[in-house]
Design a protein around this motif. Structure first.
Motif, PDB file in Angstrom:
ATOM      1  N   ASP A  16     -37.089 -31.189 -12.133  1.00 48.87           N
ATOM      2  CA  ASP A  16     -36.136 -32.137 -11.704  1.00 48.87           C
ATOM      3  C   ASP A  16     -36.975 -33.471 -11.226  1.00 48.87           C
ATOM      4  N   GLU A  17     -38.347 -33.401 -10.492  1.00 45.19           N
ATOM      5  CA  GLU A  17     -38.855 -34.387 -10.114  1.00 45.19           C
ATOM      6  C   GLU A  17     -39.641 -35.090 -11.359  1.00 45.19           C
ATOM      7  N   ASN A  18     -40.090 -34.424 -12.416  1.00 42.98           N
ATOM      8  CA  ASN A  18     -41.042 -35.076 -13.461  1.00 42.98           C
ATOM      9  C   ASN A  18     -40.461 -35.211 -14.872  1.00 42.98           C
ATOM     10  N   GLU A  19     -39.065 -34.756 -15.097  1.00 42.28           N
ATOM     11  CA  GLU A  19     -38.520 -34.951 -16.358  1.00 42.28           C
ATOM     12  C   GLU A  19     -38.411 -36.286 -16.902  1.00 42.28           C
ATOM     13  N   GLN A  20     -38.109 -37.229 -15.928  1.00 41.63           N
ATOM     14  CA  GLN A  20     -37.877 -38.549 -16.310  1.00 41.63           C
ATOM     15  C   GLN A  20     -39.359 -39.280 -16.741  1.00 41.63           C
ATOM     16  N   TYR A  21     -40.404 -38.829 -16.428  1.00 44.86           N
ATOM     17  CA  TYR A  21     -41.674 -39.496 -16.866  1.00 44.86           C
ATOM     18  C   TYR A  21     -42.032 -39.093 -18.290  1.00 44.86           C
ATOM     19  N   THR A  22     -41.921 -39.880 -19.408  1.00 43.53           N
ATOM     20  CA  THR A  22     -42.039 -39.471 -20.559  1.00 43.53           C
ATOM     21  C   THR A  22     -43.276 -40.362 -21.343  1.00 43.53           C
ATOM     22  N   GLU A  23     -43.818 -41.281 -20.542  1.00 41.21           N
ATOM     23  CA  GLU A  23     -44.857 -42.019 -21.302  1.00 41.21           C
ATOM     24  C   GLU A  23     -45.877 -41.291 -21.773  1.00 41.21           C
ATOM     25  N   ASP A  24     -46.389 -40.251 -21.034  1.00 42.03           N
ATOM     26  CA  ASP A  24     -47.426 -39.295 -21.536  1.00 42.03           C
ATOM     27  C   ASP A  24     -46.866 -38.743 -22.900  1.00 42.03           C
ATOM     28  N   VAL A  25     -45.711 -38.370 -22.812  1.00 43.29           N
ATOM     29  CA  VAL A  25     -45.555 -37.858 -24.219  1.00 43.29           C
ATOM     30  C   VAL A  25     -45.363 -38.553 -25.340  1.00 43.29           C
ATOM     31  N   ALA A  26     -45.187 -39.885 -25.125  1.00 51.47           N
ATOM     32  CA  ALA A  26     -44.941 -40.970 -26.166  1.00 51.47           C
ATOM     33  C   ALA A  26     -46.350 -41.165 -26.726  1.00 51.47           C
ATOM     34  N   PHE A  27     -47.226 -41.056 -25.561  1.00 44.93           N
ATOM     35  CA  PHE A  27     -48.751 -41.119 -25.828  1.00 44.93           C
ATOM     36  C   PHE A  27     -49.154 -39.972 -26.908  1.00 44.93           C
ATOM     37  N   LEU A  28     -48.876 -38.776 -26.383  1.00 47.02           N
ATOM     38  CA  LEU A  28     -49.429 -37.459 -27.027  1.00 47.02           C
ATOM     39  C   LEU A  28     -48.627 -37.308 -28.432  1.00 47.02           C
ATOM     40  N   LEU A  29     -47.636 -37.652 -28.593  1.00 47.55           N
ATOM     41  CA  LEU A  29     -47.011 -37.755 -29.839  1.00 47.55           C
ATOM     42  C   LEU A  29     -47.639 -38.934 -30.739  1.00 47.55           C
ATOM     43  N   THR A  30     -48.110 -39.891 -30.495  1.00 50.13           N
ATOM     44  CA  THR A  30     -48.752 -40.993 -31.151  1.00 50.13           C
ATOM     45  C   THR A  30     -49.963 -40.416 -31.607  1.00 50.13           C
ATOM     46  N   GLU A  31     -50.799 -39.710 -30.655  1.00 53.44           N
ATOM     47  CA  GLU A  31     -51.956 -39.312 -31.098  1.00 53.44           C
ATOM     48  C   GLU A  31     -52.339 -38.155 -31.777  1.00 53.44           C
ATOM     49  N   ALA A  32     -51.097 -37.186 -31.642  1.00 56.80           N
ATOM     50  CA  ALA A  32     -50.965 -36.054 -32.425  1.00 56.80           C
ATOM     51  C   ALA A  32     -50.549 -36.377 -33.779  1.00 56.80           C
ATOM     52  N   ALA A  33     -49.835 -37.210 -34.285  1.00 57.53           N
ATOM     53  CA  ALA A  33     -49.720 -37.718 -35.528  1.00 57.53           C
ATOM     54  C   ALA A  33     -50.798 -38.252 -36.111  1.00 57.53           C
ATOM     55  N   LYS A  34     -51.954 -38.597 -35.656  1.00 59.75           N
ATOM     56  CA  LYS A  34     -53.243 -39.144 -36.194  1.00 59.75           C
ATOM     57  C   LYS A  34     -54.174 -38.076 -36.610  1.00 59.75           C
ATOM     58  N   GLU A  35     -53.660 -36.807 -36.201  1.00 62.36           N
ATOM     59  CA  GLU A  35     -54.720 -35.866 -36.472  1.00 62.36           C
ATOM     60  C   GLU A  35     -54.016 -34.507 -37.292  1.00 62.36           C
ATOM     61  N   SER A  36     -54.804 -33.281 -37.565  1.00 68.76           N
ATOM     62  CA  SER A  36     -54.162 -32.301 -38.190  1.00 68.76           C
ATOM     63  C   SER A  36     -54.868 -31.145 -37.356  1.00 68.76           C
ATOM     64  N   GLY A  37     -53.910 -29.961 -37.466  1.00 68.56           N
ATOM     65  CA  GLY A  37     -54.619 -28.814 -37.289  1.00 68.56           C
ATOM     66  C   GLY A  37     -53.781 -28.395 -35.828  1.00 68.56           C
ATOM     67  N   ILE A  38     -54.256 -27.559 -35.018  1.00 72.04           N
ATOM     68  CA  ILE A  38     -53.548 -27.004 -33.888  1.00 72.04           C
ATOM     69  C   ILE A  38     -53.969 -27.756 -32.633  1.00 72.04           C
ATOM     70  N   ILE A  39     -52.845 -27.790 -31.777  1.00 74.13           N
ATOM     71  CA  ILE A  39     -52.936 -28.474 -30.704  1.00 74.13           C
ATOM     72  C   ILE A  39     -53.337 -27.568 -29.332  1.00 74.13           C
TER      73      ILE A  39
END
Length: 61
Positions: A16-39
């Motif tokens: 409830d307190e943290n679900e609105q914060y998504t800036e890190d998720v956008a960053f992680l998705l961008t970085e993950a798209a640049k790599e291959s393999g298991i996270i």
């Protein structure tokens, strides 16, 4: 006495307190798209960032 650690005792309260914060998720998705393999997702908690990464097609441990 309450401390700032109380939210970690209740996952629903944490979400409830943290679900609105998504800036890190956008960053992680961008970085993950640049790599291959298991996270390796350490300290994934309730999956706030893990679930969007998995839904985007990334393999996670």
């Amino acid at each position: 006495m309450l401390t700032n650690l109380e939210e970690y005792n209740n996952p629903l309260l944490y979400d409830d307190e943290n679900e609105q914060y998504t800036e890190d998720v956008a960053f992680l998705l961008t970085e993950a798209a640049k790599e291959s393999g298991i996270i390796l997702d350490l300290a994934c908690g309730t999956g706030r960032a893990t679930i969007p990464l998995a839904k985007a097609g990334h393999s996670l441990i």
